[in-house]
Design an enzyme around this catalytic site. Structure first.
Site, mmCIF file in Angstrom:
data_model
loop_
_atom_site.group_PDB
_atom_site.id
_atom_site.type_symbol
_atom_site.label_atom_id
_atom_site.label_comp_id
_atom_site.label_asym_id
_atom_site.label_seq_id
_atom_site.Cartn_x
_atom_site.Cartn_y
_atom_site.Cartn_z
ATOM 1 N N SER A 50 45.945 12.970 57.806
ATOM 2 C CA SER A 50 46.068 12.321 56.821
ATOM 3 C C SER A 50 44.442 12.656 56.071
ATOM 4 C CB SER A 50 46.485 11.127 57.386
ATOM 5 O OG SER A 50 46.035 10.424 55.995
ATOM 6 N N TYR A 97 45.794 2.314 61.905
ATOM 7 C CA TYR A 97 46.247 3.420 62.195
ATOM 8 C C TYR A 97 45.255 4.149 61.870
ATOM 9 C CZ TYR A 97 48.417 7.104 59.176
ATOM 10 O OH TYR A 97 49.025 8.448 58.015
ATOM 11 N N LYS A 123 44.825 9.056 64.067
ATOM 12 C CA LYS A 123 44.844 9.781 63.294
ATOM 13 C C LYS A 123 43.824 10.803 63.322
ATOM 14 C CE LYS A 123 48.867 10.380 61.422
ATOM 15 N NZ LYS A 123 49.768 10.967 62.131
HETATM 16 P P1 NAD Z 1 58.324 8.085 58.356
HETATM 17 O O1 NAD Z 1 58.072 6.643 58.799
HETATM 18 O O2 NAD Z 1 58.920 8.368 56.836
HETATM 19 O O3 NAD Z 1 58.397 9.219 59.421
HETATM 20 C C1 NAD Z 1 58.193 8.922 60.820
HETATM 21 C C2 NAD Z 1 59.298 9.246 61.576
HETATM 22 O O4 NAD Z 1 59.127 9.208 63.370
HETATM 23 C C3 NAD Z 1 60.473 7.836 61.690
HETATM 24 O O5 NAD Z 1 61.017 8.537 61.058
HETATM 25 C C4 NAD Z 1 60.629 7.602 62.781
HETATM 26 O O6 NAD Z 1 61.415 6.827 62.894
HETATM 27 C C5 NAD Z 1 60.069 8.534 63.597
HETATM 28 N N1 NAD Z 1 59.721 7.891 64.597
HETATM 29 C C6 NAD Z 1 58.192 6.768 65.023
HETATM 30 N N2 NAD Z 1 57.773 7.448 66.379
HETATM 31 C C7 NAD Z 1 58.458 7.552 66.665
HETATM 32 C C8 NAD Z 1 58.508 8.152 68.271
HETATM 33 N N3 NAD Z 1 58.069 7.512 69.166
HETATM 34 N N4 NAD Z 1 60.151 8.977 68.513
HETATM 35 C C9 NAD Z 1 60.760 9.555 67.537
HETATM 36 N N5 NAD Z 1 60.457 9.217 66.625
HETATM 37 C C10 NAD Z 1 59.750 8.521 66.241
HETATM 38 O O7 NAD Z 1 56.904 8.865 57.933
HETATM 39 P P2 NAD Z 1 56.598 10.201 56.656
HETATM 40 O O8 NAD Z 1 55.828 9.696 55.405
HETATM 41 O O9 NAD Z 1 56.986 10.773 56.900
HETATM 42 O O10 NAD Z 1 55.261 10.036 57.966
HETATM 43 C C11 NAD Z 1 55.029 11.329 58.544
HETATM 44 C C12 NAD Z 1 54.133 11.634 59.247
HETATM 45 O O11 NAD Z 1 52.923 11.859 58.282
HETATM 46 C C13 NAD Z 1 53.258 10.571 59.689
HETATM 47 O O12 NAD Z 1 52.575 11.125 61.094
HETATM 48 C C14 NAD Z 1 52.452 10.065 59.220
HETATM 49 O O13 NAD Z 1 51.332 8.520 59.787
HETATM 50 C C15 NAD Z 1 51.593 11.054 58.436
HETATM 51 N N6 NAD Z 1 51.433 10.792 56.837
HETATM 52 C C16 NAD Z 1 52.000 10.222 56.523
HETATM 53 C C17 NAD Z 1 51.433 9.736 55.309
HETATM 54 C C18 NAD Z 1 52.430 9.680 53.930
HETATM 55 O O14 NAD Z 1 51.943 8.766 53.251
HETATM 56 N N7 NAD Z 1 53.263 9.290 53.883
HETATM 57 C C19 NAD Z 1 50.358 10.339 54.350
HETATM 58 C C20 NAD Z 1 49.602 11.318 55.597
HETATM 59 C C21 NAD Z 1 49.763 11.217 56.970
HETATM 60 N N1 UFG Z 2 48.306 0.511 44.550
HETATM 61 C C1 UFG Z 2 48.158 -0.768 43.668
HETATM 62 N N2 UFG Z 2 49.146 -1.395 43.625
HETATM 63 C C2 UFG Z 2 50.518 -1.121 44.660
HETATM 64 C C3 UFG Z 2 50.287 -0.223 46.073
HETATM 65 C C4 UFG Z 2 49.210 0.365 45.611
HETATM 66 O O1 UFG Z 2 47.600 -0.518 42.547
HETATM 67 O O2 UFG Z 2 51.720 -1.646 45.078
HETATM 68 C C5 UFG Z 2 46.737 1.166 44.431
HETATM 69 C C6 UFG Z 2 45.703 1.253 45.733
HETATM 70 O O3 UFG Z 2 45.398 -0.066 45.269
HETATM 71 C C7 UFG Z 2 45.288 2.078 45.561
HETATM 72 C C8 UFG Z 2 46.564 3.704 44.580
HETATM 73 O O4 UFG Z 2 47.750 2.479 44.610
HETATM 74 O O5 UFG Z 2 44.201 2.641 44.908
HETATM 75 C C9 UFG Z 2 47.111 4.410 46.217
HETATM 76 O O6 UFG Z 2 47.794 3.680 47.548
HETATM 77 P P1 UFG Z 2 48.311 3.749 48.697
HETATM 78 O O7 UFG Z 2 49.289 2.843 49.107
HETATM 79 O O8 UFG Z 2 49.938 4.359 47.843
HETATM 80 O O9 UFG Z 2 48.189 4.906 48.758
HETATM 81 P P2 UFG Z 2 46.121 5.293 49.852
HETATM 82 O O10 UFG Z 2 45.896 6.399 48.791
HETATM 83 O O11 UFG Z 2 45.281 3.679 49.827
HETATM 84 O O12 UFG Z 2 47.051 5.321 50.969
HETATM 85 C C10 UFG Z 2 47.674 6.547 51.456
HETATM 86 C C11 UFG Z 2 48.391 6.621 52.465
HETATM 87 C C12 UFG Z 2 47.760 5.791 53.968
HETATM 88 C C13 UFG Z 2 46.856 6.810 54.312
HETATM 89 C C14 UFG Z 2 45.697 6.929 52.733
HETATM 90 C C15 UFG Z 2 44.823 7.739 53.062
HETATM 91 O O13 UFG Z 2 50.021 5.623 52.633
HETATM 92 O O14 UFG Z 2 49.583 6.486 55.130
HETATM 93 O O15 UFG Z 2 46.635 7.079 51.813
HETATM 94 O O16 UFG Z 2 44.748 9.089 52.563
HETATM 95 F F1 UFG Z 2 45.995 6.489 55.158
#
Ligand code: NAD
Ligand code: UFG
Length: 341
Positions: free
Chosen positions: A127, A152, A156
């Site tokens: 991330s 979290y 990472k």
């Molecule tokens: P998500 O929660 O939708 O998907 C993760 C999946 O992993 C879920 O289906 C959950 O049930 C499964 N899971 C969790 N722990 C497990 C385990 N121990 N064994 C088997 N399954 C397990 O999340 P996502 O948004 O699809 O994110 C996927 C990956 O990308 C994550 O590692 C997350 O940290 C990373 N990531 C997500 C974002 C974001 O904003 N969505 C940003 C940066 C990185």
């Molecule tokens: N925000 C609002 N109102 C809301 C939600 C978010 O104003 O209800 C704003 C936040 O303050 C921020 C922007 O929208 O300025 C984006 O917020 P998000 O929560 O959507 O995303 P972030 O950038 O804070 O977080 C994301 C992922 C995290 C990751 C992070 C850094 O959700 O998992 O990017 O990569 F750690």
């Protein structure tokens, strides 16, 4: 070496499910393991309907060796894409032990099993959070790892470190760390998308819930940042672009041993207010909002340098912000309660 069978951990989740579709489209055979801790089994028949393909699914925990071994004995896995993990920033502050246990154990167990079964290719979901509080934007892959502001983010950073140390001694293993920026959007079919439990923490799912009337208005966290309109800037990337990024990374893995790192973003910063306006323009739905105080831990501006991914992977985001808004809205309108009936 040719990669065909790809184990997708967390493949029922938001990014994993979209990646499964891209893999199928490009001729790979994805096999999913997910414990369904943050996802719904209802995703599977939808993936099968969209792709017209039967998908092998194992309900299991990546932290559990036995669950992995069943898969490795039954299938010849060529590569792994490791999405499984817990990802809610706020929850990680409340449940640090659960986050460290799940996110670190899953990666360590996978690596042990990869050694045992000689599976030499892995892509890991990292991330942009690993950059911490950026001193400048855009962020390049050679910028230093920052200081995490929550457990979290720390998981990472630690996981990236584990892969680096592993790669140092296991030089014939191919590892790709993908640092995602802010994934939004949904599959254009409207059949799969992001379905958070409870009140969404992230901006886009909050907006889509306002759009369908599940929430009264958006709360914007601060308009006094040092940005053109005072709201924070992020790099919002369509989840289908991200999914394609994984396919391109698989191709790269097959060519080059060692560890590689790529940002996956658009390279374009968008403020919270710009996203709200783009959403209104793309969908015709008005999003009422109020300005609230800043949310602790938010960084002012964050977007990706995309040159490395473009040059080395051929990755370039194709969807515009308006496309992402349209697809997020389409998903939410068709599934106001996510995967719950
Ligand atoms: P998500 O929660 O939708 O998907 C993760 C999946 O992993 C879920 O289906 C959950 O049930 C499964 N899971 C969790 N722990 C497990 C385990 N121990 N064994 C088997 N399954 C397990 O999340 P996502 O948004 O699809 O994110 C996927 C990956 O990308 C994550 O590692 C997350 O940290 C990373 N990531 C997500 C974002 C974001 O904003 N969505 C940003 C940066 C990185
Ligand atoms: N925000 C609002 N109102 C809301 C939600 C978010 O104003 O209800 C704003 C936040 O303050 C921020 C922007 O929208 O300025 C984006 O917020 P998000 O929560 O959507 O995303 P972030 O950038 O804070 O977080 C994301 C992922 C995290 C990751 C992070 C850094 O959700 O998992 O990017 O990569 F750690």
């Amino acid at each position: 070496m040719e990669i065909k069978n790809v184990l997708v951990t967390g493949g029922v989740g938001y990014i994993g499910s979209h990646t499964v579709l891209s893999l199928i489209e490009h001729g790979y055979n994805p096999i999913i393991i997910d414990n369904l801790s943050n996802s719904s089994e209802k995703v599977l028949p939808r993936l099968e309907k969209i792709s017209s393909k039967k998908i092998k699914f194992y309900k299991g925990d990546v932290c559990n060796k036995e669950d992995l071994e069943v898969i490795f004995k039954e299938n010849k896995i060529d590569a792994i894409i490791h999405f499984a993990g817990l990802k809610a920033v706020g929850e990680s502050v409340q449940k640090p032990v659960e986050y460290y246990r799940n996110n670190l154990d899953s990666t360590l167990t996978l690596l042990e099993e990869m050694l045992k079964y000689q599976i030499k290719n892995i892509i890991f979901s990292s991330s942009a959070t690993v950059y911490g509080i950026p001193s400048h934007v855009p962020l390049t892959e050679s910028d230093p790892i920052g200081k995490a502001t929550n457990p979290y983010g720390q998981t990472k950073i630690i996981q990236e470190g584990i892969f680096q140390d592993f790669s140092f001694v296991h030089k014939d293993y191919n590892i790709c760390l993908l640092r995602y920026f802010n994934p939004i959007g949904a599959h254009p079919s409207g059949m799969i998308g992001e379905a958070p439990n409870g009140i969404p923490n992230n901006l886009m799912p909050y907006i889509t819930q306002v759009a369908v009337g599940k929430r009264e208005k958006l709360h914007i966290f601060g308009n006094d940042y040092n940005t053109p309109d005072g709201t924070c800037i992020r790099d919002y990337v369509h989840v289908c672009d991200l999914a394609e990024g994984h396919v391109l990374s698989l191709k790269k893995l097959a060519q080059e041993p060692g560890l590689v790192i790529y940002n996956l973003g658009t390279g374009k910063g968008t403020s919270v207010l710009e996203l709200v306006h783009a959403y209104e323009k793309a969908t015709g739905v008005k999003i009422p909002y109020q300005i609230d105080a800043r949310r602790p831990g938010d960084v002012e501006a964050n977007y990706a340098a995309t040159t490395k991914a473009e040059k080395e992977l051929g990755f370039k985001a194709k969807f515009t912000i308006e496309d992402s808004c349209r697809d997020s809205n389409n998903w939410q309108q068709h599934n106001p309660n996510g995967y719950d009936d």
